[in-house]
Design a protein around this motif. Structure first.
Motif, PDB file in Angstrom:
ATOM      1  N   SER A   1       1.069  -1.456   0.236  1.00  6.26           N
ATOM      2  CA  SER A   1      -0.181  -0.034   0.119  1.00  6.26           C
ATOM      3  C   SER A   1       0.829   1.473   0.059  1.00  6.26           C
ATOM      4  O   SER A   1       0.447   1.964  -0.520  1.00  6.26           O
ATOM      5  CB  SER A   1      -1.025  -0.060   1.204  1.00  6.26           C
ATOM      6  OG  SER A   1      -0.594   0.198   2.233  1.00  6.26           O
ATOM      7  N   TYR A   2       1.964   1.515   0.533  1.00  2.00           N
ATOM      8  CA  TYR A   2       3.281   2.563   0.736  1.00  2.00           C
ATOM      9  C   TYR A   2       3.415   2.600  -1.172  1.00  2.00           C
ATOM     10  O   TYR A   2       3.769   3.990  -1.221  1.00  2.00           O
ATOM     11  CB  TYR A   2       3.670   2.429   1.713  1.00  2.00           C
ATOM     12  CG  TYR A   2       3.910   2.430   3.134  1.00  2.00           C
ATOM     13  CD1 TYR A   2       3.584   4.159   3.413  1.00  2.00           C
ATOM     14  CD2 TYR A   2       3.241   1.157   4.089  1.00  2.00           C
ATOM     15  CE1 TYR A   2       3.001   4.333   4.724  1.00  2.00           C
ATOM     16  CE2 TYR A   2       2.134   2.203   4.752  1.00  2.00           C
ATOM     17  CZ  TYR A   2       2.163   3.282   5.505  1.00  2.00           C
ATOM     18  OH  TYR A   2       1.519   3.886   6.531  1.00  2.00           O
TER      19      TYR A   2
ATOM     20  N   LYS B   1       1.397   5.978  -1.647  1.00  2.00           N
ATOM     21  CA  LYS B   1       1.759   7.200  -0.747  1.00  2.00           C
ATOM     22  C   LYS B   1       3.578   7.438  -2.126  1.00  2.00           C
ATOM     23  O   LYS B   1       3.761   8.633  -1.173  1.00  2.00           O
ATOM     24  CB  LYS B   1       1.910   6.151   0.526  1.00  2.00           C
ATOM     25  CG  LYS B   1       1.190   5.787   1.470  1.00  2.00           C
ATOM     26  CD  LYS B   1       0.028   6.311   2.108  1.00  2.00           C
ATOM     27  CE  LYS B   1       0.688   8.011   2.536  1.00  2.00           C
ATOM     28  NZ  LYS B   1      -0.593   9.039   2.873  1.00  2.00           N
TER      29      LYS B   1
ATOM     30  N   SER C   1      -3.485   0.075   5.220  1.00  5.23           N
ATOM     31  CA  SER C   1      -3.419  -0.437   4.513  1.00  5.23           C
ATOM     32  C   SER C   1      -4.285  -0.116   3.375  1.00  5.23           C
ATOM     33  O   SER C   1      -4.443   1.208   2.338  1.00  5.23           O
ATOM     34  CB  SER C   1      -3.537  -1.835   3.758  1.00  5.23           C
ATOM     35  OG  SER C   1      -2.358  -2.276   4.171  1.00  5.23           O
TER      36      SER C   1
ATOM     37  N   ASN D   1      -4.506   4.335   3.041  1.00  6.32           N
ATOM     38  CA  ASN D   1      -3.712   4.643   2.238  1.00  6.32           C
ATOM     39  C   ASN D   1      -3.712   4.653   0.942  1.00  6.32           C
ATOM     40  O   ASN D   1      -3.561   5.705   0.297  1.00  6.32           O
ATOM     41  CB  ASN D   1      -1.808   3.029   2.222  1.00  6.32           C
ATOM     42  CG  ASN D   1      -1.641   3.838   3.742  1.00  6.32           C
ATOM     43  OD1 ASN D   1      -1.552   4.695   4.527  1.00  6.32           O
ATOM     44  ND2 ASN D   1      -0.962   2.931   3.753  1.00  6.32           N
TER      45      ASN D   1
ATOM     46  N   ASP E   1      -6.730   7.947   1.058  1.00  4.17           N
ATOM     47  CA  ASP E   1      -5.700   9.460   1.002  1.00  4.17           C
ATOM     48  C   ASP E   1      -5.106   9.091  -0.445  1.00  4.17           C
ATOM     49  O   ASP E   1      -5.075  10.069  -0.902  1.00  4.17           O
ATOM     50  CB  ASP E   1      -4.235   8.703   1.761  1.00  4.17           C
ATOM     51  CG  ASP E   1      -4.041  10.565   1.693  1.00  4.17           C
ATOM     52  OD1 ASP E   1      -3.777  11.156   1.545  1.00  4.17           O
ATOM     53  OD2 ASP E   1      -2.396  10.507   1.263  1.00  4.17           O
ATOM     54  N   TYR E   2      -4.566   7.806  -1.213  1.00  2.00           N
ATOM     55  CA  TYR E   2      -4.412   8.322  -3.091  1.00  2.00           C
ATOM     56  C   TYR E   2      -5.893   9.233  -3.465  1.00  2.00           C
ATOM     57  O   TYR E   2      -5.664   9.262  -4.677  1.00  2.00           O
ATOM     58  CB  TYR E   2      -4.296   7.000  -3.108  1.00  2.00           C
ATOM     59  CG  TYR E   2      -4.172   6.576  -4.489  1.00  2.00           C
ATOM     60  CD1 TYR E   2      -3.126   7.358  -5.473  1.00  2.00           C
ATOM     61  CD2 TYR E   2      -4.442   6.259  -5.658  1.00  2.00           C
ATOM     62  CE1 TYR E   2      -2.603   7.043  -6.975  1.00  2.00           C
ATOM     63  CE2 TYR E   2      -4.622   5.955  -6.705  1.00  2.00           C
ATOM     64  CZ  TYR E   2      -3.400   6.614  -7.455  1.00  2.00           C
ATOM     65  OH  TYR E   2      -3.349   6.599  -8.809  1.00  2.00           O
TER      66      TYR E   2
END
Length: 224
Positions: free
Chosen positions: A43-44, A48, A116, A119, A122-123
């Motif tokens: 997920s990062y 991110k 996860s 994230n 946020d995306y």
């Protein structure tokens, strides 16, 4: 003096036994936890960083979705805790070894699931798809509920989606026509959604507090 030696010997034997009990479940716990942390790491990279949405990005996204149910899957390992509690009669062993071990294990897995999805949210917000956050969360909970059912009751693994796709597909299509699997999946969906909502508030609250203490760092993301 003799009493002290006896007490010391009993304490030593108890500690050795407690250590053996702790190690007995560690291989299973470590493996399940490793599988649950894979989607967190992905997920990062996916959400991110700044990778372009290429074919590779799409493939990694599918891997992320396939492995994500492994994170909340740890909730079902509570059945092992129940068995261990029934097997061990020592209240001290249960209180000081088993319960903390399983609590930490489950907490890390659930938190990996929550972060996860945060994230991902946020995306979606950053690319202007804020209105799709809730539908995406609900869809992921539904897919994860199906994945947990397949893993716990049908003993499929994430990689079976590649190595044994026909069996997975046939099982899903067959079980979705029967009441018991649908009920299990529905209950799992409700539990996942409820736990996620609660832990999301706690997680964002903790990191908001952390962010406020280090507000000088202008690179901190908007939500997490």
């Amino acid at each position: 003096m003799e009493f002290s030696r006896t007490m010391g010997s009993q304490l030593f034997h108890w500690l050795v036994h407690a250590w053996d009990v702790f190690l007995f479940r560690m291989p299973l716990i470590s493996w399940n936890l490793f599988l649950g942390l894979i989607p967190l790491a992905l997920s990062y990279w996916l959400f991110k960083g700044s990778p372009r949405r290429t074919l590779l990005w799409g493939i990694v996204l599918l891997v992320f979705i396939a492995f994500l149910p492994n994170a909340p899957y740890v909730l079902t390992d509570v059945i092992h805790l129940v068995r261990d509690i029934r097997y061990h009669s020592s209240i001290w062993l249960i209180s000081l070894v088993l319960l903390p071990q399983y609590f930490l294990f489950i907490l890390i897995g659930v938190e990996a699931y929550v972060i996860s999805i945060i994230n991902l949210g946020d995306y979606l917000r950053r690319i202007g798809w804020r209105r799709y956050i809730l539908p995406a969360e609900l869809l992921i909970h539904a897919l994860s509920a199906v994945g947990i059912y397949l893993g716990r009751f049908k003993r499929f693994n994430s990689w079976d989606l590649v190595t044994n796709l026909d069996a997975v597909t046939n099982t899903v299509l067959d079980d979705l026509l029967r009441k018991w699997p649908v009920l299990v999946i529905a209950v799992t969906f409700v539990i996942l959604t409820s736990i996620y909502w609660l832990m999301k508030q706690v997680t964002l609250g903790v990191f908001e507090r952390f962010h406020s203490n280090y507000s000088a760092d202008s690179s901190w993301p908007e939500e997490f």
